[in-house]
Design a protein around this motif. Structure first.
Motif, PDB file in Angstrom:
ATOM      1  N   LEU A 142       0.830  -1.208   0.000  1.00  0.00           N
ATOM      2  CA  LEU A 142       0.000   0.000   0.000  1.00  0.00           C
ATOM      3  C   LEU A 142       0.862   1.254   0.000  1.00  0.00           C
ATOM      4  O   LEU A 142       0.648   2.179  -0.798  1.00  0.00           O
ATOM      5  N   LEU A 143       1.845   1.298   0.886  1.00  0.00           N
ATOM      6  CA  LEU A 143       2.725   2.473   0.961  1.00  0.00           C
ATOM      7  C   LEU A 143       3.551   2.623  -0.312  1.00  0.00           C
ATOM      8  O   LEU A 143       3.752   3.730  -0.814  1.00  0.00           O
ATOM      9  N   GLY A 144       4.003   1.474  -0.851  1.00  0.00           N
ATOM     10  CA  GLY A 144       4.808   1.515  -2.069  1.00  0.00           C
ATOM     11  C   GLY A 144       4.034   2.033  -3.257  1.00  0.00           C
ATOM     12  O   GLY A 144       4.522   2.870  -4.022  1.00  0.00           O
ATOM     13  N   HIS A 145       2.786   1.564  -3.422  1.00  0.00           N
ATOM     14  CA  HIS A 145       1.953   2.042  -4.521  1.00  0.00           C
ATOM     15  C   HIS A 145       1.699   3.541  -4.412  1.00  0.00           C
ATOM     16  O   HIS A 145       1.547   4.232  -5.427  1.00  0.00           O
ATOM     17  N   SER A 146       1.637   4.035  -3.191  1.00  0.00           N
ATOM     18  CA  SER A 146       1.340   5.456  -2.965  1.00  0.00           C
ATOM     19  C   SER A 146       2.590   6.320  -3.011  1.00  0.00           C
ATOM     20  O   SER A 146       2.503   7.528  -2.775  1.00  0.00           O
ATOM     21  N   GLY A 147       3.739   5.713  -3.289  1.00  0.00           N
ATOM     22  CA  GLY A 147       4.985   6.468  -3.392  1.00  0.00           C
ATOM     23  C   GLY A 147       5.637   6.801  -2.069  1.00  0.00           C
ATOM     24  O   GLY A 147       6.627   7.538  -2.030  1.00  0.00           O
ATOM     25  N   LEU A 148       5.121   6.243  -0.984  1.00  0.00           N
ATOM     26  CA  LEU A 148       5.689   6.505   0.346  1.00  0.00           C
ATOM     27  C   LEU A 148       6.773   5.473   0.629  1.00  0.00           C
ATOM     28  O   LEU A 148       6.663   4.627   1.535  1.00  0.00           O
ATOM     29  N   LEU A 149       7.860   5.549  -0.122  1.00  0.00           N
ATOM     30  CA  LEU A 149       8.889   4.508  -0.089  1.00  0.00           C
ATOM     31  C   LEU A 149       9.718   4.552   1.193  1.00  0.00           C
ATOM     32  O   LEU A 149      10.097   3.497   1.721  1.00  0.00           O
ATOM     33  N   TRP A 168      10.336  -7.757   0.513  1.00  0.00           N
ATOM     34  CA  TRP A 168      11.442  -7.023  -0.100  1.00  0.00           C
ATOM     35  C   TRP A 168      11.224  -6.843  -1.597  1.00  0.00           C
ATOM     36  O   TRP A 168      11.497  -5.771  -2.155  1.00  0.00           O
ATOM     37  N   SER A 169      10.725  -7.878  -2.280  1.00  0.00           N
ATOM     38  CA  SER A 169      10.500  -7.766  -3.728  1.00  0.00           C
ATOM     39  C   SER A 169       9.357  -6.795  -4.027  1.00  0.00           C
ATOM     40  O   SER A 169       9.391  -6.081  -5.038  1.00  0.00           O
ATOM     41  N   THR A 170       8.342  -6.751  -3.163  1.00  0.00           N
ATOM     42  CA  THR A 170       7.254  -5.784  -3.321  1.00  0.00           C
ATOM     43  C   THR A 170       7.781  -4.357  -3.240  1.00  0.00           C
ATOM     44  O   THR A 170       7.430  -3.487  -4.046  1.00  0.00           O
ATOM     45  N   ARG A 176      11.144   0.691  -8.397  1.00  0.00           N
ATOM     46  CA  ARG A 176      11.280   0.795  -9.848  1.00  0.00           C
ATOM     47  C   ARG A 176      10.165   1.650 -10.439  1.00  0.00           C
ATOM     48  O   ARG A 176      10.400   2.513 -11.292  1.00  0.00           O
ATOM     49  N   ASN A 177       8.933   1.423  -9.965  1.00  0.00           N
ATOM     50  CA  ASN A 177       7.797   2.176 -10.501  1.00  0.00           C
ATOM     51  C   ASN A 177       7.919   3.674 -10.237  1.00  0.00           C
ATOM     52  O   ASN A 177       7.426   4.489 -11.029  1.00  0.00           O
ATOM     53  N   HIS A 178       8.568   4.031  -9.125  1.00  0.00           N
ATOM     54  CA  HIS A 178       8.685   5.451  -8.770  1.00  0.00           C
ATOM     55  C   HIS A 178      10.085   6.003  -9.044  1.00  0.00           C
ATOM     56  O   HIS A 178      10.382   7.154  -8.700  1.00  0.00           O
ATOM     57  N   GLY A 179      10.959   5.181  -9.648  1.00  0.00           N
ATOM     58  CA  GLY A 179      12.280   5.662 -10.049  1.00  0.00           C
ATOM     59  C   GLY A 179      13.181   6.046  -8.899  1.00  0.00           C
ATOM     60  O   GLY A 179      14.017   6.946  -9.045  1.00  0.00           O
ATOM     61  N   ASN A 180      13.062   5.368  -7.752  1.00  0.00           N
ATOM     62  CA  ASN A 180      13.887   5.698  -6.588  1.00  0.00           C
ATOM     63  C   ASN A 180      15.056   4.705  -6.514  1.00  0.00           C
ATOM     64  O   ASN A 180      14.921   3.611  -5.970  1.00  0.00           O
ATOM     65  N   ILE A 181      16.203   5.106  -7.064  1.00  0.00           N
ATOM     66  CA  ILE A 181      17.348   4.210  -7.143  1.00  0.00           C
ATOM     67  C   ILE A 181      18.029   4.030  -5.790  1.00  0.00           C
ATOM     68  O   ILE A 181      18.581   2.955  -5.496  1.00  0.00           O
ATOM     69  N   GLU A 182      17.997   5.067  -4.932  1.00  0.00           N
ATOM     70  CA  GLU A 182      18.686   4.982  -3.647  1.00  0.00           C
ATOM     71  C   GLU A 182      18.096   3.882  -2.768  1.00  0.00           C
ATOM     72  O   GLU A 182      18.816   3.021  -2.253  1.00  0.00           O
ATOM     73  N   ILE A 183      16.783   3.907  -2.603  1.00  0.00           N
ATOM     74  CA  ILE A 183      16.144   2.884  -1.779  1.00  0.00           C
ATOM     75  C   ILE A 183      16.186   1.533  -2.490  1.00  0.00           C
ATOM     76  O   ILE A 183      16.339   0.487  -1.845  1.00  0.00           O
ATOM     77  N   ALA A 184      16.101   1.547  -3.823  1.00  0.00           N
ATOM     78  CA  ALA A 184      16.144   0.298  -4.584  1.00  0.00           C
ATOM     79  C   ALA A 184      17.431  -0.462  -4.324  1.00  0.00           C
ATOM     80  O   ALA A 184      17.433  -1.696  -4.189  1.00  0.00           O
ATOM     81  N   GLU A 185      18.551   0.235  -4.250  1.00  0.00           N
ATOM     82  CA  GLU A 185      19.840  -0.436  -4.008  1.00  0.00           C
ATOM     83  C   GLU A 185      19.880  -1.056  -2.618  1.00  0.00           C
ATOM     84  O   GLU A 185      20.421  -2.159  -2.433  1.00  0.00           O
ATOM     85  N   ILE A 186      19.298  -0.365  -1.646  1.00  0.00           N
ATOM     86  CA  ILE A 186      19.242  -0.917  -0.284  1.00  0.00           C
ATOM     87  C   ILE A 186      18.402  -2.184  -0.263  1.00  0.00           C
ATOM     88  O   ILE A 186      18.797  -3.216   0.295  1.00  0.00           O
TER      89      ILE A 186
END
Length: 287
Positions: A142-149, A168-170, A176-186
């Motif tokens: 829910l938070l991920g879909h809303s961009g609250l990464l 973690w995969s969610t 990826r959907n919100h283009g946040n590379i910093e959190i994606a790497e973590i």
């Protein structure tokens, strides 16, 4: 009969309705596991109206029946109906269980109802229901879909149980959907620690690198996949056509009707473009 219904749930509506007809003719009660199995069967086969009719025809409904139809409505994106049923269930004194809240939180995720989702999540404590990894997964989704990464990452870090592959995969997919590379790497690093042979992790991260124009990181991630011998299982879906089940695999070039399938896809793409749709191949920060 509950076992039979569960066994044929993947075979399509035609067989499912025949079995349901037999149950009706034999006047077998739906008030226990059989009713739940029928609701789930209709839901899985895409007939949510059929599932709801089964639910209505059960005289003495248990928490299992309520939970199944709430989850069914949630899976079909009928958010308001799912939450209304949950309120009705509480109103007549049926106590929810941990599975019920998975359906409720899933409904909130489908509807993007962040505040409501958090309220239901906290409501579990009032009912004395332990919050499990599945509930945290729904809230992270829910938070991920809303961009609250950042909030989603913090929630995963505060999960009392070990966060698994799904959570973690969610979160990585949301990055990826919100283009946040910093959190994606973590998140990707955590995923590799949890499941080093999980192919989707590398694919999602490499695709995000490509979207951001970080081609060196893209090649490094792909090389890592090759070195570890990681292979991503292709996604697939299925539908029922004329009583038979047709399976479609991502990138499939060997289906017996492949020409018709790809011609139809090309026609759909053309119609979408005529309607003004422009495909977005990559999300970037601020989009």
């Amino acid at each position: 009969m509950a076992s039979v219904v569960s066994a044929i749930s993947d075979l399509g509506l035609r067989i499912g309705r025949r079995v349901h007809g037999y149950i009706i003719r034999q006047k077998i009660s739906l008030e226990n596991a059989l009713g739940t199995a029928l609701i789930n069967m209709y839901t899985m086969c895409g007939d949510i109206d059929g599932a709801y009719q089964v639910f209505l025809n059960i005289a003495e409904k248990t928490v299992g029946h309520w939970t199944s139809i709430i989850g069914g409505f949630a899976a079909h994106g009928l958010v308001e109906a799912a939450l209304e049923l949950f309120s009705e269930m509480l109103g007549i004194g049926v106590e929810p269980n941990h599975v019920t809240f998975i359906g409720v939180l899933s409904a909130c995720s489908h509807g993007g109802l962040v505040n409501e989702g958090i309220e239901y999540f906290n409501l579990m404590r009032i009912w004395g229901i332990r919050q499990m990894v599945q509930h945290y997964g729904c809230l992270v989704d829910l938070l991920g879909h809303s961009g609250l990464l950042e909030e989603a990452l913090e929630l995963v870090g505060n999960t009392p149980t070990e966060s698994g592959l799904v959570i973690w995969s969610t979160l990585l997919a949301a990055c990826r959907n919100h283009g946040n590379i910093e959190i994606a790497e973590i998140v990707a690093q955590k995923l590799i620690e949890v499941e080093p042979e999980y192919g989707s992790c590398y694919v999602l991260l490499s695709n995000l690198y490509a979207c951001m124009g970080r081609w060196e990181d893209f090649r490094r991630t792909r090389k890592m996949m090759e070195e570890k011998g990681v292979v991503r299982a292709p996604g697939f879906s299925w539908i029922e056509v004329d009583g038979g089940v047709q399976i479609f695999v991502a990138g499939d070039r060997f289906h017996v009707n492949r020409r018709e399938i790809y011609c139809m896809l090309d026609e759909l793409k053309l119609n979408l473009r005529w309607a003004g749709y422009e495909p977005v191949t990559c999300a970037r920060p601020g989009d």
